[in-house]
Design a protein around this motif. Structure first.
Motif, PDB file in Angstrom:
ATOM      1  N   GLY A 167      46.836  32.390 -18.141  1.00  0.00           N
ATOM      2  CA  GLY A 167      45.921  31.257 -18.120  1.00  0.00           C
ATOM      3  C   GLY A 167      45.014  31.283 -16.909  1.00  0.00           C
ATOM      4  N   LYS A 168      44.089  30.324 -16.874  1.00  0.00           N
ATOM      5  CA  LYS A 168      43.093  30.237 -15.803  1.00  0.00           C
ATOM      6  C   LYS A 168      43.745  30.105 -14.440  1.00  0.00           C
ATOM      7  N   ARG A 219      44.859  39.425 -11.265  1.00  0.00           N
ATOM      8  CA  ARG A 219      46.281  39.197 -11.004  1.00  0.00           C
ATOM      9  C   ARG A 219      46.936  40.414 -10.345  1.00  0.00           C
ATOM     10  N   GLY A 220      46.428  41.590 -10.673  1.00  0.00           N
ATOM     11  CA  GLY A 220      46.976  42.815 -10.094  1.00  0.00           C
ATOM     12  C   GLY A 220      46.311  43.225  -8.799  1.00  0.00           C
ATOM     13  N   PHE A 221      45.291  42.459  -8.349  1.00  0.00           N
ATOM     14  CA  PHE A 221      44.542  42.775  -7.129  1.00  0.00           C
ATOM     15  C   PHE A 221      43.973  44.199  -7.164  1.00  0.00           C
ATOM     16  N   ASP A 250      49.590  32.191 -24.212  1.00  0.00           N
ATOM     17  CA  ASP A 250      49.814  31.566 -22.907  1.00  0.00           C
ATOM     18  C   ASP A 250      51.012  32.119 -22.150  1.00  0.00           C
ATOM     19  N   TYR A 251      51.810  32.984 -22.771  1.00  0.00           N
ATOM     20  CA  TYR A 251      53.003  33.493 -22.086  1.00  0.00           C
ATOM     21  C   TYR A 251      53.627  34.641 -22.875  1.00  0.00           C
ATOM     22  N   VAL A 285      36.012  42.674 -21.022  1.00  0.00           N
ATOM     23  CA  VAL A 285      35.177  42.523 -22.219  1.00  0.00           C
ATOM     24  C   VAL A 285      35.697  41.455 -23.170  1.00  0.00           C
ATOM     25  N   THR A 286      36.994  41.125 -23.082  1.00  0.00           N
ATOM     26  CA  THR A 286      37.555  40.168 -24.043  1.00  0.00           C
ATOM     27  C   THR A 286      37.380  38.728 -23.598  1.00  0.00           C
ATOM     28  N   GLY A 287      37.328  38.499 -22.296  1.00  0.00           N
ATOM     29  CA  GLY A 287      37.264  37.128 -21.795  1.00  0.00           C
ATOM     30  C   GLY A 287      38.575  36.384 -21.913  1.00  0.00           C
ATOM     31  N   ARG A 288      39.663  37.080 -22.241  1.00  0.00           N
ATOM     32  CA  ARG A 288      40.974  36.445 -22.385  1.00  0.00           C
ATOM     33  C   ARG A 288      41.840  36.748 -21.164  1.00  0.00           C
ATOM     34  N   PHE A 289      42.650  35.766 -20.786  1.00  0.00           N
ATOM     35  CA  PHE A 289      43.479  35.916 -19.603  1.00  0.00           C
ATOM     36  C   PHE A 289      44.687  36.824 -19.845  1.00  0.00           C
TER      37      PHE A 289
END
Length: 463
Positions: free
Chosen positions: A354-355, A363-365, A335-336, A382-386
């Motif tokens: 996070g979402k 986030r990087g546009f 988360d951080y 591919v990971t689905g992780r934030f």
């Protein structure tokens, strides 16, 4: 002669010690450009009557208006009710202020996650540099930042004693048999032929000096140690106790790189800078050794590096980071990621995941950017992780670089002796040796001293 009264007082005695003019004509009552008979007009337009034979007046003595003797003091017998309210407001607001301060401190401390950690690696270098724990990077290519140092395993550049590990830059012509003339022209340095280069890239292993092209042998040497393949973490904590170097254009760093480039070449697989600084004196160079920074590097392509979105700094209000040892830390979870100096609350960088923030591509546009006319592909979806790419094993790096051509030292600022875009930048740096070498500290102080290193995994220790 008839006496002329002045406010009911007689003229003073002739022998009075101090006199003022007896009669003063008002210049505003006399027509302009006209003088009265028997008068002399001063430059301040004031006339004195000399014809009447009058005497000047004696200066009036000062008389105090202070009350003498006993007198009533009604405020001592009957207090003003407003005084009670003044005290009430003062102590009430003071109490509220202290309460709010305590609440802010408590909530700040409570907001810092405190998960379990297990110490997986520790080194205080009391047994020297253990090569079962550390690797030497031996190269001359500048590691993508265009630094001018040749990293070695020479004991002059990396050694340990009772104070810890020392990473110390040296001048090539002063510690090797390579002369200043050879550094500038006609010398081939081939680390591959010597069997010691740690890169498979020829440009990082071989350099030939040529005065026509301005190519020089690396004018300085330093060291770069890593735990790659030996110690790494995926989520955890790092604590390094270190004292930073003194000297213009030195670049000390404590940072991490991924064990494998799972998501692509740098910076697609990420980079975590726990601490980096400059050796320049902070009193004359803004952002010198009185400042340290923490940064994440990430992007689908190197030209889009979004480090400026995920960075922070920490200033030292008194002195600088070369005066004493400080603890440089990093804590990392799903988360951080945040970095800190001396205290977990003294953060130099805090990056939440996070979402709410979206994945790193959004986030990087990057979908609004282009490379050669094409929108860059998302290497992390591919990971689905934030938090991808910061979800893989990373290892630790300790080094002191010298100079760079990637913009870390701003062109034209504070007599920087080279221009980043110049093909002869290293030669320009070498030609300014008489300016930068005297600023380097003596012995250990021109290097970074690491007292201890600790790596923690974000888990409970078994057994």
């Amino acid at each position: 002669m008839e006496k002329q009264g002045d406010h009911g007082r007689d003229d003073p005695e002739p022998n009075a010690p101090y006199y003022l003019p007896r009669t003063i004509d008002n210049p505003f009552l006399t027509p302009r450009n006209q003088s009265r008979p028997g008068t002399i007009r001063s430059s301040a337009a004031v006339s004195y009557n000399l014809s009447e034979g009058t005497r000047p007046l004696r200066q009036r003595k000062f008389k105090s208006a202070r009350l003498i003797g006993s007198y009533d003091k009604p405020w001592t017998t009957k207090r003003d009710p407003r005084m009670l309210w003044d005290k009430f407001f003062f102590w009430g607001l003071a109490t509220i202020g202290l309460g709010l301060g305590a609440y802010i401190i408590y909530t700040g401390w409570a907001s810092v996650d405190n998960p379990p950690y297990c110490l997986i690696f520790e080194d205080d270098f009391s047994s020297g540099i253990d090569e079962s724990n550390w690797n030497y990077e031996i190269q001359v290519g500048g590691y993508g930042s265009g630094s001018f140092d040749w990293t070695t395993n020479d004991e002059k550049n990396a050694y340990a004693d009772e104070n810890g590990l020392h990473i110390v830059p040296t001048v090539t012509s002063e510690v090797t048999s390579i002369t200043q003339g050879q550094i500038l022209n006609g010398y081939t340095l081939n680390l591959t032929a010597q069997g010691i280069c740690t890169s498979t890239d020829t440009s990082a292993c071989v350099v030939v000096s040529n005065s026509t092209t301005g190519t020089v042998i690396n004018p300085v040497r330093s060291a770069r140690l890593t735990t790659q393949g030996k110690h790494n973490i995926t989520y955890g904590k790092v604590e390094v106790v270190a004292k930073l170097p003194r000297g213009d254009w030195l670049w000390p760093a404590i940072w991490m790189m991924p064990e494998s480039s799972v998501y692509g070449a740098w910076p697609a697989s990420g980079e975590i800078d726990i601490m980096e600084s400059k050796g320049n004196d902070g009193l004359t160079y803004a952002g010198g050794r009185n400042l340290v920074g923490g940064t994440l590097h990430w992007a689908p392509d190197s030209v889009l590096d979004a480090y400026y979105r995920t960075s922070g700094v920490r200033y030292l209000k008194r002195g600088d980071y070369s005066d004493d040892f400080h603890t440089f830390g990093m804590e990392w979870g799903e988360d951080y990621i945040y970095t800190w100096v001396d205290s977990r609350l003294a953060q130099s960088m805090y990056i939440p995941f996070g979402k709410k923030y979206g994945d790193m591509y959004d986030r990087g546009f990057f979908s609004k950017m282009s490379i050669n006319g094409s929108i860059p592909l998302d290497p992390w979806s591919v990971t689905g992780r934030f938090n991808t790419p910061f979800d893989e094993p990373f290892y630790l790096i300790l080094n002191v670089a010298v100079g760079a051509t990637n913009g870390y030292f701003q062109d034209g600022y504070r007599n920087k002796p080279w221009v980043d875009g110049s093909p002869t930048a290293a030669e320009q740096f070498l030609n300014a040796q008489s300016a930068w070498e005297p600023t380097w500290g003596e012995g250990d102080t021109r290097g970074m001293t690491i007292k201890s290193v600790k790596l923690f995994s974000r888990t409970t220790c078994s057994g």
